[in-house]
Write an enzyme that holds these catalytic residues in place. Structure first.
Site, short mmCIF file in Angstrom:
data_model
loop_
_atom_site.label_atom_id
_atom_site.label_comp_id
_atom_site.label_asym_id
_atom_site.label_seq_id
_atom_site.Cartn_x
_atom_site.Cartn_y
_atom_site.Cartn_z
N SER A 155 -23.77 2.12 40.21
CA SER A 155 -23.70 3.22 41.16
C SER A 155 -25.00 3.23 41.94
O SER A 155 -26.00 2.62 41.53
CB SER A 155 -23.54 4.55 40.40
OG SER A 155 -23.79 5.67 41.24
N TYR A 168 -25.38 10.23 33.29
CA TYR A 168 -24.78 9.26 34.21
C TYR A 168 -25.85 8.37 34.84
O TYR A 168 -25.73 7.14 34.87
CB TYR A 168 -24.00 10.01 35.30
CG TYR A 168 -23.18 9.14 36.21
CD1 TYR A 168 -21.94 8.67 35.81
CD2 TYR A 168 -23.64 8.81 37.49
CE1 TYR A 168 -21.17 7.87 36.66
CE2 TYR A 168 -22.87 8.02 38.34
CZ TYR A 168 -21.64 7.56 37.92
OH TYR A 168 -20.88 6.77 38.75
#
Length: 273
Positions: A155, A168
């Protein structure tokens, strides 16, 4: 989004992944599904690995109803036994494994000071334990073949940080480290490893975050999209599943070890290296 009928037809000789075997985790929906469709279009045999076994089988059947070029398997990527069984089924069906796309993931948002340890462990298990377990299982076969490509779904948060996303961000940063180790260890066995780092892609995972962040920050959902998710992009656009799938295809089909241990940002300029 393109329909299955538009994307799942296999190209004739010349497809960039012709007769390669690819396993994509979390592939019954979203980014993983689009990668599976793109790989199939380019001639690959695809293994749809997903927590939802029925959805995995449906997606595989839609790609190829005969089962000759697509297989759906149940897989909780954080469960060692399920990973080993699913990988075994894939290799038994197709005889080899050329590409692993470690894509399965979840998102849980909340301020760190209030974050539940159980939720922290759940997210890290799916992203990091899952990447480790599927990588280890894939490498055993790839080393036998002296070839393979492993692609991790990172990401922009593999390189940047945002509030409310501590586990995350931690997990996505960790995938870059894992990819670098795999690139070093796998080089003399013909195995490459790279990370795709998308910006915000409007999948169900992101759709869920919009109201969650609106509540946490006390702003409207439109403001979340404009001022948080897309603020740093060059054009105010979401990254698409097709953008990510084309990047995965590029990495999977790359012909040499010249491109390994790298992380490629696909984010409409949100993060520039």
């Amino acid at each position: 989004m393109r329909s299955l009928s538009e994307t799942s037809s296999v190209k004739q000789a010349g497809g960039r992944l012709m007769d390669k075997v690819a396993m994509i985790t979390g592939a019954a929906s979203g980014i993983g599904r689009e990668i599976a469709l793109t790989f199939a279009r380019e001639g690959a045999k695809v293994v749809i690995a997903d927590l939802d076994q029925q959805a995995a089988r449906r997606t595989a059947a839609e790609i190829d109803p005969t089962g000759k070029r697509a297989l759906g398997v149940a897989m909780d990527v954080g469960n060692e036994e399920q990973v080993e069984i699913g990988m075994g089924q894939a290799i038994q069906a197709f005889g080899r494994l050329d590409v692993l796309v470690s894509n399965a993931g979840v998102q849980i948002v909340g301020p760190l000071v209030e974050f539940e340890f159980a939720k922290w462990k759940k997210l890290l298990s799916i992203h990091l334990d899952g990447a480790f377990l599927t990588t280890r299982a894939a490498l055993r076969q790839m080393y036998k073949q002296n070839s393979g490509s492993i692609i991790y779904m990172g990401s922009v948060h593999s390189k940047e940080a945002s509030p409310l996303k501590a586990p995350y961000v931690t997990a996505k940063h960790g995938l870059i480290g894992l990819a670098k180790v795999v690139a070093k260890e796998g080089a003399d066995r013909g195995v490459r490893a790279n990370v795709i780092c998308p910006g915000f892609v409007r999948t169900p995972l992101v759709e869920k975050q919009i109201p969650e962040q609106a509540r946490e920050f006390g702003i409207s959902e439109a403001e979340v999209v404009k001022n948080i998710m897309l603020k740093e992009t060059v054009d105010g656009q979401f990254t698409t599943v097709q953008d990510v799938a084309e990047t995965a295809l590029f990495l999977a089909a790359f012909p040499s070890n010249a491109l390994t241990g790298q992380s490629l940002v696909v984010s409409h300029g949100w993060s520039m290296q």
